[in-house]
Design a protein around this motif. Sequence first.
Motif, PDB file in Angstrom:
ATOM      1  N   PRO A 191     146.772  71.549  26.840  1.00 35.47           N
ATOM      2  CA  PRO A 191     146.365  72.232  25.606  1.00 35.47           C
ATOM      3  C   PRO A 191     146.989  71.604  24.359  1.00 35.47           C
ATOM      4  N   ILE A 192     148.260  71.198  24.458  1.00 39.57           N
ATOM      5  CA  ILE A 192     148.903  70.600  23.278  1.00 39.57           C
ATOM      6  C   ILE A 192     148.197  69.291  22.946  1.00 39.57           C
ATOM      7  N   TRP A 193     147.989  68.492  23.972  1.00 36.55           N
ATOM      8  CA  TRP A 193     147.334  67.196  23.750  1.00 36.55           C
ATOM      9  C   TRP A 193     145.941  67.403  23.149  1.00 36.55           C
ATOM     10  N   ARG A 194     145.190  68.337  23.730  1.00 40.87           N
ATOM     11  CA  ARG A 194     143.814  68.574  23.270  1.00 40.87           C
ATOM     12  C   ARG A 194     143.803  69.052  21.816  1.00 40.87           C
ATOM     13  N   SER A 195     144.746  69.927  21.484  1.00 45.92           N
ATOM     14  CA  SER A 195     144.783  70.448  20.113  1.00 45.92           C
ATOM     15  C   SER A 195     145.134  69.345  19.126  1.00 45.92           C
TER      16      SER A 195
ATOM     17  N   ALA B  23     142.399  68.045  16.585  1.00 48.38           N
ATOM     18  CA  ALA B  23     142.825  68.468  15.231  1.00 48.38           C
ATOM     19  C   ALA B  23     141.826  69.455  14.609  1.00 48.38           C
ATOM     20  N   VAL B  24     141.654  70.571  15.288  1.00 48.03           N
ATOM     21  CA  VAL B  24     140.643  71.553  14.845  1.00 48.03           C
ATOM     22  C   VAL B  24     141.151  72.317  13.607  1.00 48.03           C
TER      23      VAL B  24
ATOM     24  N   ARG C  66     144.786  75.361  10.505  1.00 42.95           N
ATOM     25  CA  ARG C  66     144.787  74.610  11.768  1.00 42.95           C
ATOM     26  C   ARG C  66     144.623  75.571  12.945  1.00 42.95           C
ATOM     27  N   VAL C  67     143.961  75.065  13.978  1.00 46.81           N
ATOM     28  CA  VAL C  67     143.719  75.906  15.161  1.00 46.81           C
ATOM     29  C   VAL C  67     144.086  75.112  16.411  1.00 46.81           C
ATOM     30  N   ALA C  68     144.869  75.746  17.287  1.00 51.56           N
ATOM     31  CA  ALA C  68     145.149  75.122  18.583  1.00 51.56           C
ATOM     32  C   ALA C  68     144.192  75.734  19.603  1.00 51.56           C
ATOM     33  N   ILE C  69     143.591  74.884  20.427  1.00 52.17           N
ATOM     34  CA  ILE C  69     142.621  75.413  21.402  1.00 52.17           C
ATOM     35  C   ILE C  69     143.086  75.083  22.822  1.00 52.17           C
ATOM     36  N   GLU C  70     142.742  75.965  23.719  1.00 51.82           N
ATOM     37  CA  GLU C  70     143.048  75.747  25.138  1.00 51.82           C
ATOM     38  C   GLU C  70     141.774  76.070  25.905  1.00 51.82           C
TER      39      GLU C  70
END
Length: 465
Positions: free
Chosen positions: A238-242, A246-247, A329-333
């Motif tokens: 999830p960290i890598w994807r976010s 860079a949503v 900024r949004v972190a996505i999982e």
Amino acid sequence: MITTTPSPRLAPSPSGTGERARAHRPGPAPRAGVADALAALAGIGFGATLGSVVATESWGELASRGGLLLAIGRLAGFTGAYLMLVMVVLVARLPWLEGAVGQDRLVRLHRRIAPCALWLIAVHVVTITLGYAQLTRTGPLHELWTFVTTYPDMLAAMVGFGLLVMAGVTSVRMARRRMRYESWWIVHLYTYLGLALAFAHQIVTGISFLGHPLAKAIWVVAWASTAGVVLVFRFFQPIWRSVYHAVRIVSVREEVPGVCSVICSGRHLDRLAVSGGQFFQWRFLVPGLWWQAHPYSLSALPKPPYMRVTVKGIGDQSRAVARLRPGTRVAIEGPYGAFTRHARATDKVLLVGAGVGITPVRALLEDLPRGVDVSVVVRASTPEEVVHGDEVAALVAERGGRLHHLVGPRRDVHLDARSLRRIVPDLASRDVYVCGPGSFGDAVERAVTRLGVPEARVHREDFSF
Ligand SMILES: Cc1cc2nc3c(=O)[nH]c(=O)nc-3n(C[C@H](O)[C@H](O)[C@H](O)COP(=O)(O)OP(=O)(O)OC[C@H]3O[C@@H](n4cnc5c(N)ncnc54)[C@H](O)[C@@H]3O)c2cc1C
């Protein structure tokens, strides 16, 4: 009010920005047999765990003072610890398992196993203490004190047991209802700490491992691999994807009172494989919200660089979404979930969405292959509560499908076997997708199975776990 609407031809504009979008990457079909293979592996592991404990017992030991209690304790301890591992793997967000089974079913299975695992560990603690107390002819409390103060890693194991009990007690339905979801979730995180603290005493004092280096090595590998998948899939990915995508929020707009769409943009979203109907955990990185991730389904297929969710404000986080500013900024999982076109067994579907539950239905509708015959039922209490009504109507019309609105209060409008048979006469030959509150899903599932739809062809996304 029940209406069967001839749908107007509207061009859905999910990004809401008017910009030309690139194609998104379709979500892969779940690999056939993955779930069965993992279930078989779990079964073999359980058998091997039982076998390795039983093999270390002898009739002489069983007949000795405290022997029976100690044998029960060892068996309960190892099987309980093994079930704990299985529980952790079930919610480790393994993509192959998530895609094949769906997070909701995995969470349900996790919950079903949890009490067994915890009871077995409790039996282990009690019977081992009583067994040693009998063996050494002391009292149980004295024996417990001796364990904690003199045995290696036993204090850590006791603390770990306490944490597991805490997570278990707060998960009991009554207690959970009284807690905020986030408080319960944080307490639940201590399960990982509890398991880590209990690990060393298994290796150091586990009688099955004395003189059995291979069994010990397999046990260590099983625990290390479980920790590995948790770290990879719940943390690093999830960290890598976010970071990679860079949503950020582009705009927030009200769709109907209390429901707003959040349109985000991100880098390389064309490389994010996602199926219509799937959801992400969304973490909005602003003070007060950054520490909580909530599941929201995409309400349209991504149109890179854009994607969209539609959120109904029902609690602190979902209401705060309406006040988020562009640029946040949004972190996505994710993506997670098996509520996708891949779950289908036939080329005819009935899609049912209640309230904001229409959001994954709308994305799924967009993702279904062209040849699929669709009937859509939209359920809402008032006409004002129909979310993305125009977009759904346009997508249904594009396919020449049928759209039914069931609008009105529950006491007047019933979505039961009678009404379903009337509006979808060929229901038994369809796959049925239902999304909405859990009780709504239960009612629709009961009705459609009564009308002859096999359970395997009913696909649900409940907006609560
Ligand atoms: C798979 C899935 C997809 C969803 N998709 C959408 C969607 O597209 N649009 C939409 O409006 N709502 C959706 N929901 C529901 C949404 O997640 C909750 O409404 C939201 O999390 C409520 O959070 P809150 O802090 O505002 O309210 P709270 O008062 O904290 O919670 C209200 C209810 O939501 C549940 N909930 C809270 N946080 C979570 C969480 N992190 N995970 C699971 N359940 C939680 C609580 O158990 C409680 O029953 C979805 C839920 C699930 C499980």
